[in-house]
Design a protein around this motif. Sequence first.
Motif, PDB file in Angstrom:
ATOM      1  N   PHE A   1      -2.035   0.050  -4.617  1.00 40.48           N
ATOM      2  CA  PHE A   1      -2.141   1.421  -4.138  1.00 40.48           C
ATOM      3  C   PHE A   1      -0.795   1.880  -3.580  1.00 40.48           C
TER       4      PHE A   1
ATOM      5  N   GLY B   1      -8.531  -1.045  -0.064  1.00 40.91           N
ATOM      6  CA  GLY B   1      -8.110   0.210  -0.674  1.00 40.91           C
ATOM      7  C   GLY B   1      -7.780   1.259   0.366  1.00 40.91           C
TER       8      GLY B   1
ATOM      9  N   ASN C   1      -5.837   5.967  -8.171  1.00 39.66           N
ATOM     10  CA  ASN C   1      -6.509   4.831  -7.544  1.00 39.66           C
ATOM     11  C   ASN C   1      -6.414   3.674  -8.534  1.00 39.66           C
TER      12      ASN C   1
ATOM     13  N   TRP D   1     -11.242   0.120  -7.718  1.00 42.94           N
ATOM     14  CA  TRP D   1     -11.824  -0.591  -6.571  1.00 42.94           C
ATOM     15  C   TRP D   1     -12.057  -2.070  -6.848  1.00 42.94           C
TER      16      TRP D   1
END
Length: 213
Positions: free
Chosen positions: A83, A132, A71, A74
């Motif tokens: 991503f 995301g 990841n 965020w």
Amino acid sequence: MNLVLIGATGFVGTQVLEEALRRGHQVKAIVRHPEKLPQHDALTPAAVDVFDAAALAEALKGADAVVSAFNPGWGTPDIQERFIAGSQAITAAVKAAGLKRLLVVGGAGSLYVAPGVQLVDTPEFPAEWKEGALGAREALRQIQAEDGLDWTFLSPAILLEPGERTGAYRLGGDEPLSTGEGPGRISAADLAVAILDEIERPSHLRKRFTVAY
């Protein structure tokens, strides 16, 4: 087994690392900050840029399987694009390393809540997670087109939370599991149990699945 874990210091990756070591596997952890890793005789840290597919391929060589809990973060402004790019580099590196087995930890946003409707496209989906989730959905779409890998994509329950390891979970497919009173939930520790169960006893090759209590 000789496992490579990408994203071993993240929310999910930390639990996957702990579960893998608990089960006696040798783990090479691909991370940005090796200093955040615990000390363990069966753990080898590797500071490799996930976006550098050639360098990553070298680090993956000799592994029995790769678990990606990647990841970009965020808080990353261009998280959707990062991503997708990171996921593409990981897939390319696995193939270049001559490996077959790749398990990708994705998100719940691509689960279908109605025919043709994915969770990420509903009005209720939280705006702060949407970019995301869209990146993770595209990563799923791209890996579903891969015919040269024994891939698995795992979407957690809608509510992925801190919590204890019980070792118990239910399995689902492309639709989120519910409790009858609301959306399904699972702890990151039990998500890690499901991940290692799938690595040790593959039952979702070239499939996406989900888990919840």
